[in-house]
Design a protein around this motif. Structure first.
Motif, PDB file in Angstrom:
ATOM      1  N   ILE A  56       6.268  12.069   0.625  1.00 46.40           N
ATOM      2  CA  ILE A  56       5.873  10.920   1.421  1.00 46.40           C
ATOM      3  C   ILE A  56       6.409   9.630   0.819  1.00 46.40           C
ATOM      4  O   ILE A  56       6.973   8.792   1.514  1.00 46.40           O
ATOM      5  N   ALA A  57       6.205   9.467  -0.482  1.00 44.88           N
ATOM      6  CA  ALA A  57       6.634   8.235  -1.151  1.00 44.88           C
ATOM      7  C   ALA A  57       6.799   8.501  -2.634  1.00 44.88           C
ATOM      8  O   ALA A  57       6.078   9.325  -3.198  1.00 44.88           O
ATOM      9  N   THR A  58       7.756   7.811  -3.236  1.00 43.22           N
ATOM     10  CA  THR A  58       7.957   7.916  -4.679  1.00 43.22           C
ATOM     11  C   THR A  58       8.155   6.528  -5.275  1.00 43.22           C
ATOM     12  O   THR A  58       8.582   5.592  -4.589  1.00 43.22           O
TER      13      THR A  58
ATOM     14  N   LYS B 235       7.412   4.877   6.763  1.00 41.24           N
ATOM     15  CA  LYS B 235       7.990   3.566   6.447  1.00 41.24           C
ATOM     16  C   LYS B 235       7.330   2.472   7.271  1.00 41.24           C
ATOM     17  O   LYS B 235       7.127   2.617   8.470  1.00 41.24           O
ATOM     18  N   GLY B 236       6.998   1.387   6.606  1.00 36.07           N
ATOM     19  CA  GLY B 236       6.370   0.261   7.283  1.00 36.07           C
ATOM     20  C   GLY B 236       4.856   0.387   7.399  1.00 36.07           C
ATOM     21  O   GLY B 236       4.183  -0.578   7.761  1.00 36.07           O
ATOM     22  N   ARG B 237       4.327   1.568   7.097  1.00 35.03           N
ATOM     23  CA  ARG B 237       2.867   1.782   7.193  1.00 35.03           C
ATOM     24  C   ARG B 237       2.240   2.077   5.828  1.00 35.03           C
ATOM     25  O   ARG B 237       1.095   1.691   5.579  1.00 35.03           O
ATOM     26  N   PHE B 238       2.967   2.778   4.984  1.00 40.55           N
ATOM     27  CA  PHE B 238       2.460   3.159   3.670  1.00 40.55           C
ATOM     28  C   PHE B 238       3.172   2.345   2.590  1.00 40.55           C
ATOM     29  O   PHE B 238       4.359   2.038   2.711  1.00 40.55           O
ATOM     30  N   THR B 239       2.429   2.048   1.518  1.00 36.85           N
ATOM     31  CA  THR B 239       2.999   1.333   0.384  1.00 36.85           C
ATOM     32  C   THR B 239       2.556   2.004  -0.906  1.00 36.85           C
ATOM     33  O   THR B 239       1.361   2.165  -1.148  1.00 36.85           O
ATOM     34  N   ILE B 240       3.543   2.392  -1.716  1.00 34.78           N
ATOM     35  CA  ILE B 240       3.253   2.990  -3.012  1.00 34.78           C
ATOM     36  C   ILE B 240       3.399   1.915  -4.078  1.00 34.78           C
ATOM     37  O   ILE B 240       4.285   1.060  -3.995  1.00 34.78           O
TER      38      ILE B 240
ATOM     39  N   ARG C   5      -6.814   4.130   1.015  1.00 35.50           N
ATOM     40  CA  ARG C   5      -6.048   3.901  -0.211  1.00 35.50           C
ATOM     41  C   ARG C   5      -6.282   5.071  -1.147  1.00 35.50           C
ATOM     42  O   ARG C   5      -7.425   5.370  -1.496  1.00 35.50           O
ATOM     43  N   LEU C   6      -5.217   5.730  -1.526  1.00 35.10           N
ATOM     44  CA  LEU C   6      -5.285   6.832  -2.470  1.00 35.10           C
ATOM     45  C   LEU C   6      -4.868   6.332  -3.851  1.00 35.10           C
ATOM     46  O   LEU C   6      -3.974   5.492  -3.970  1.00 35.10           O
ATOM     47  N   SER C   7      -5.502   6.864  -4.869  1.00 31.73           N
ATOM     48  CA  SER C   7      -5.147   6.524  -6.244  1.00 31.73           C
ATOM     49  C   SER C   7      -4.879   7.794  -7.034  1.00 31.73           C
ATOM     50  O   SER C   7      -5.411   8.858  -6.721  1.00 31.73           O
TER      51      SER C   7
ATOM     52  N   GLN D 167      -1.262   2.901  -0.454  1.00 32.11           N
ATOM     53  CA  GLN D 167      -1.991   2.203   0.601  1.00 32.11           C
ATOM     54  C   GLN D 167      -1.465   2.696   1.933  1.00 32.11           C
ATOM     55  O   GLN D 167      -0.262   2.578   2.218  1.00 32.11           O
ATOM     56  N   MET D 168      -2.356   3.247   2.741  1.00 31.46           N
ATOM     57  CA  MET D 168      -1.956   3.823   4.019  1.00 31.46           C
ATOM     58  C   MET D 168      -2.603   3.020   5.143  1.00 31.46           C
ATOM     59  O   MET D 168      -3.831   2.995   5.250  1.00 31.46           O
TER      60      MET D 168
END
Length: 123
Positions: free
Chosen positions: A47-49, A63-68, A18-20, A83-84
């Motif tokens: 990657i994500a916005t 997609k389906g693996r990471f959540t921003i 998990r990156l913050s 969240q990766m």
């Protein structure tokens, strides 16, 4: 404007990290925050916005693996996380968070403010 990332590290394939990112110093009515990945020999990629309305977008590869997500937005402080899950070796790279005012974009050149980056290594 300052952006500070945290949460990088090393993990085995299939694991999670998990990156913050905490951004401070500027107030926008409409804004976009994003995560970008850079690997040697390749251009930095989006990657994500997530925008001020909560709208999210992802690269097909995650997609389906990471959540921003937005953790907190108040005054001049913005915090968000990535969240990766189900990490793959090809997810390895330096991850940067970025902030811009206005509409979201997946193009790194559209972002003005950047963090220092955090290394993610998947083996």
């Amino acid at each position: 404007v300052q952006l500070v990332e945290s949460g990088g590290g090393s993990v085995q394939a299939g694991g999670s990290l998990r990156l913050s990112c905490a951004a401070s110093g500027r107030t926008y009515i409409k804004w976009c925050m994003g995560w970008f990945r850079e690997v040697p020999g390749k251009e930095r990629e989006g990657i994500a916005t997530i925008d001020s309305g909560g709208i999210t977008a992802y690269a097909d590869s995650v997609k389906g693996r990471f959540t921003i997500s937005r953790d907190n937005v108040q005054n001049t402080l913005y915090t968000m996380s990535l969240q990766m899950n189900s990490l793959k070796p090809e997810d390895t790279g330096v991850y940067y968070c970025a902030l811009r005012g206005g509409d979201c974009s997946t193009s790194p050149s559209a972002f003005v403010y950047w963090g220092q980056g955090t290394q993610v290594t998947v083996s």
